[in-house]
Design an enzyme around this catalytic site. Structure first.
Site, PDB file in Angstrom:
ATOM      1  N   HIS A  67       0.835  -1.198   0.000  1.00  0.00           N
ATOM      2  CA  HIS A  67       0.000   0.000   0.000  1.00  0.00           C
ATOM      3  C   HIS A  67       0.878   1.259   0.000  1.00  0.00           C
ATOM      4  CE1 HIS A  67      -3.653   2.327   1.338  1.00  0.00           C
ATOM      5  NE2 HIS A  67      -2.693   3.152   1.745  1.00  0.00           N
ATOM      6  N   GLU A  68       1.854   1.289   0.900  1.00  0.00           N
ATOM      7  CA  GLU A  68       2.721   2.464   0.989  1.00  0.00           C
ATOM      8  C   GLU A  68       3.606   2.598  -0.253  1.00  0.00           C
ATOM      9  OE1 GLU A  68       1.940   4.589   3.183  1.00  0.00           O
ATOM     10  OE2 GLU A  68       0.637   3.170   4.206  1.00  0.00           O
ATOM     11  N   HIS A  71       1.746   4.422  -2.999  1.00  0.00           N
ATOM     12  CA  HIS A  71       1.868   5.874  -2.836  1.00  0.00           C
ATOM     13  C   HIS A  71       3.224   6.345  -3.358  1.00  0.00           C
ATOM     14  CE1 HIS A  71      -1.743   6.517  -0.467  1.00  0.00           C
ATOM     15  NE2 HIS A  71      -1.365   5.649   0.465  1.00  0.00           N
TER      16      HIS A  71
END
Length: 161
Positions: A67-68, A71
């Site tokens: 998820h990170e 980004h």
């Protein structure tokens, strides 16, 4: 697990699932409680919650790392890196990252109400989470005077013979 092992893990996941290198710092932050991780747009660093690893294991942690990294890679590629962006949602699903992280189990449950205001006249009770000054308020039913009592039961409050 320490920061060095986390850095290696993030670099490996980045190469394996995104086919792009991770060239910044990945660190544990023990103070994160409501989120599994954070990506910083200015420094491009990633912080991961150690509590999530301890509570949910390596499989869930890898989803948070993905998820990170979504980004991270989208921001560097000038794509839509925010949660609401279609680019982010599409890439997250493609790599198998977590959209939301599981909540941490509550270690210590707080009592919802800590104080009780009691009307001296009609005995109406008002429960409060925060301490208030009873002299500033009156009963909503009869306009009587209020008394404040604590619902906390401390072992130190018990008198010893």
């Amino acid at each position: 697990m320490d920061d060095k092992q986390l850095q290696e893990w993030v670099e490996r996941v980045s190469l394996e699932f995104f086919r792009l290198p991770f060239r910044h710092a990945a660190l544990f932050n023990t103070r994160l409680r409501t989120t599994g991780g954070r990506y910083f747009t200015k420094s491009h660093n990633i912080e991961i919650s150690l509590k999530y690893l301890e509570a949910h294991g390596a499989e869930e942690m890898e989803k948070i790392i993905k998820h990170e990294l979504c980004h991270y890679h989208l921001h560097l590629a000038r794509g839509g890196y925010q949660h609401r962006d279609a680019d982010f949602k599409k890439l997250l699903q493609l790599v198998g990252g977590a959209r939301y992280c599981k909540p941490l189990p509550q270690l210590k449950k707080k009592e919802p109400y800590r104080y009780r205001l009691t009307c001296v006249s009609c005995r109406m009770e008002y429960l409060r989470k925060r301490k208030v000054n009873p002299q500033k308020y009156v009963c909503g039913r009869c306009r009587g005077r209020l008394e404040l009592t604590s619902l906390l039961h401390h072992a130190s409050a018990v008198a010893t013979p």
